[in-house]
Design an enzyme around this catalytic site. Structure first.
Site, PDB file in Angstrom:
ATOM      1  N   ASP A 128     -14.065   5.033  -0.214  1.00 50.19           N
ATOM      2  CA  ASP A 128     -14.744   4.420   0.932  1.00 50.19           C
ATOM      3  C   ASP A 128     -15.781   5.347   1.567  1.00 50.19           C
ATOM      4  OD1 ASP A 128     -13.390   2.061   0.634  1.00 50.19           O
ATOM      5  OD2 ASP A 128     -12.445   2.072   2.614  1.00 50.19           O
ATOM      6  N   TYR A 162       0.273 -13.583  -0.013  1.00 46.82           N
ATOM      7  CA  TYR A 162       0.891 -13.354  -1.324  1.00 46.82           C
ATOM      8  C   TYR A 162       2.183 -12.562  -1.153  1.00 46.82           C
ATOM      9  CZ  TYR A 162      -2.050  -9.083  -0.908  1.00 46.82           C
ATOM     10  OH  TYR A 162      -2.684  -7.946  -0.487  1.00 46.82           O
ATOM     11  N   ARG A 171       0.807  -1.215   0.000  1.00 43.44           N
ATOM     12  CA  ARG A 171       0.000   0.000   0.000  1.00 43.44           C
ATOM     13  C   ARG A 171       0.837   1.259   0.000  1.00 43.44           C
ATOM     14  NH1 ARG A 171      -5.279  -0.197   2.162  1.00 43.44           N
ATOM     15  NH2 ARG A 171      -5.897  -2.359   2.012  1.00 43.44           N
TER      16      ARG A 171
END
Ligand code: FAD
Length: 393
Positions: free
Chosen positions: A296, A219, A110
């Site tokens: 969001d 991952y 991120r």
């Protein structure tokens, strides 16, 4: 900060959604200012999956090469049963997949994505204002005024991008975030600290272990140097109505019956931080005068489809396209078109995310049926996947 001429667009909130919008708008020639409460533009947390519906936009913006250089292109999206460890189904993220959707599936840290967006914003001339808490917006005939901890900011449009706990959403709805009773733990550790060698067959897969009331996703990140883990479970303490719920002891108990791989995965988690999981119900009014919702703040969703940030990037693409096509004389129409275009799609994804989570977390006969259906699925069956990733007119 007091300004005489209004900025074209003031963006309240500088997360992935706010910065994606700021970049797209500035690149299209609008003047843009981003107000971010935090002292710097940064993201906590670890990995982020970016599906082709988002990477296609990043490619169009000229940012995909930077994203690929910082991220990893996983080989498969692999589903396993968290209890018995068996493989259920997978989606090959290969050339067929990339050809079908005209863009790759990428996983990225991120903070790397936020940095890429922040640099791109600076190059595009966005005025970045950290340490600036937005209090409210007062709309007016010629401009809106955003009141913040640093003063007043005049804007022709105000884009609300302050996330799940959005303060400015109150203008549109009196709803509250809905707690799912599930909590996420995350962790990202250098591969050499895993204490075991990764299986080369699966080391670049996104692996999702689905279990009763719990799941674990793993991952690689940063060209495979870091391994990312997210563990999510339903908290019994939350169900009992306790204030303090989702603690590390509940984490261990939730996964106690899981396969050795899953239990091993828990050792990579940060145990001192956790993210209770919330969404909200969809709303269909995202524009009020000069004020408009994105990310969001507009459509928070449970993270099971890994689409929250992807949808914020889609928002940015469409809002900029509508404003550019309409020009300033018809900005109100452009906002209404953006709203019509985006509310239906994101409402469907918010609802589908809940259902997808339910399918992951079933127990008993439901689990057996799910596993049977997953095992029978042809890995090249894109029936449901097209709805999310395909190019839409
Ligand atoms: P946020 O990231 O919440 O940003 C809001 C910003 O506004 C913050 O920087 C905040 O500091 C700032 N702010 C808030 N209030 C104010 C104020 N009053 N004044 C000024 N600034 C303010 N999505 C994916 O696409 N793929 C994934 O794989 C994925 N995985 C996820 C895993 C987990 C565990 C979770 C919880 C979410 C995941 N998501 C994923 C969803 C994704 O993280 C979010 O949808 C995305 O970050 C939303 O971006 P945003 O900019 O709208 O909001």
């Amino acid at each position: 900060v007091t300004m005489n001429a209004p900025t074209d667009v003031v963006v309240a909130g500088g997360g992935i959604g706010g910065l994606a919008n700021a970049f797209a708008l500035a690149s299209a020639g609008f003047t843009v200012q981003v107000l971010e409460r935090a002292p710097e533009f940064a993201e906590v947390g670890a990995g982020l999956q970016m599906a082709p519906n988002a990477t296609r936009v990043l490619a169009e913006w000229g940012l995909l090469d930077e994203v690929l250089a910082a991220g990893v292109r996983p080989r498969r999206l692999l589903f396993k049963d968290a209890l018995d460890g068996s493989e259920l189904t997978h989606l090959a993220l290969d050339e067929d997949f990339t050809g079908r959707y005209h863009a790759p599936y990428v996983v990225i840290h991120r903070s790397d994505l936020l940095e890429i967006l922040a640099r791109a914003c600076e190059r595009a001339g966005v005025e970045m204002v950290p340490g600036c808490e937005v209090h409210d917006v007062v709309d007016g005939p010629d401009a809106a005024v955003v009141r913040s901890s640093l003063g007043r900011h005049r804007a022709r449009l105000v884009l609300v991008a302050d996330g799940l706990h959005s303060r400015l959403r109150a203008r549109f709805s009196d709803d509250e975030p809905v707690c799912s009773g599930y909590v996420a733990y995350r962790g990202a550790v250098p591969v050499e600290r895993l204490g075991r060698a990764l299986d080369p067959e699966t080391s670049s897969d996104v692996v999702v272990h689905v279990g009763p009331g719990c799941h674990l996703v793993q991952y690689p990140l940063r060209r495979g140097e870091i391994y990312n883990t997210v563990a999510v479970f339903r908290s019994p303490a939350h169900e009992r109505g306790e204030e303090d719920w989702g603690g590390p002891e509940e984490l261990d108990a939730a996964f106690a019956w899981c396969s050795p791989d899953v239990r091993e995965g828990l050792t990579s988690l940060w145990r001192d931080r956790r993210w209770p999981m919330y969404d909200r119900l969809p709303i269909d009014n995202w524009t009020d005068g000069r004020v408009v919702l994105t990310g969001d703040a507009a459509h928070p969703m449970l993270q099971y489809l890994a689409q929250g940030a992807c949808q914020a990037i889609e928002d940015a693409y469409h809002l900029t396209a509508e404003l550019t096509a309409a020009g300033w004389s018809r900005w109100a129409e452009a906002l209404k078109r953006y709203e019509a275009e985006r509310t239906a799609r994101t409402a469907w994804i918010q609802e589908t995310a809940r259902t997808w989570g339910d399918i992951w977390h079933v127990d008993g006969v439901g689990r057996l049926l799910r596993n049977e259906l997953f095992r029978r699925r042809d890995p090249r069956d894109y029936t449901y996947i097209d709805e999310f990733y395909a190019v839409r007119s």
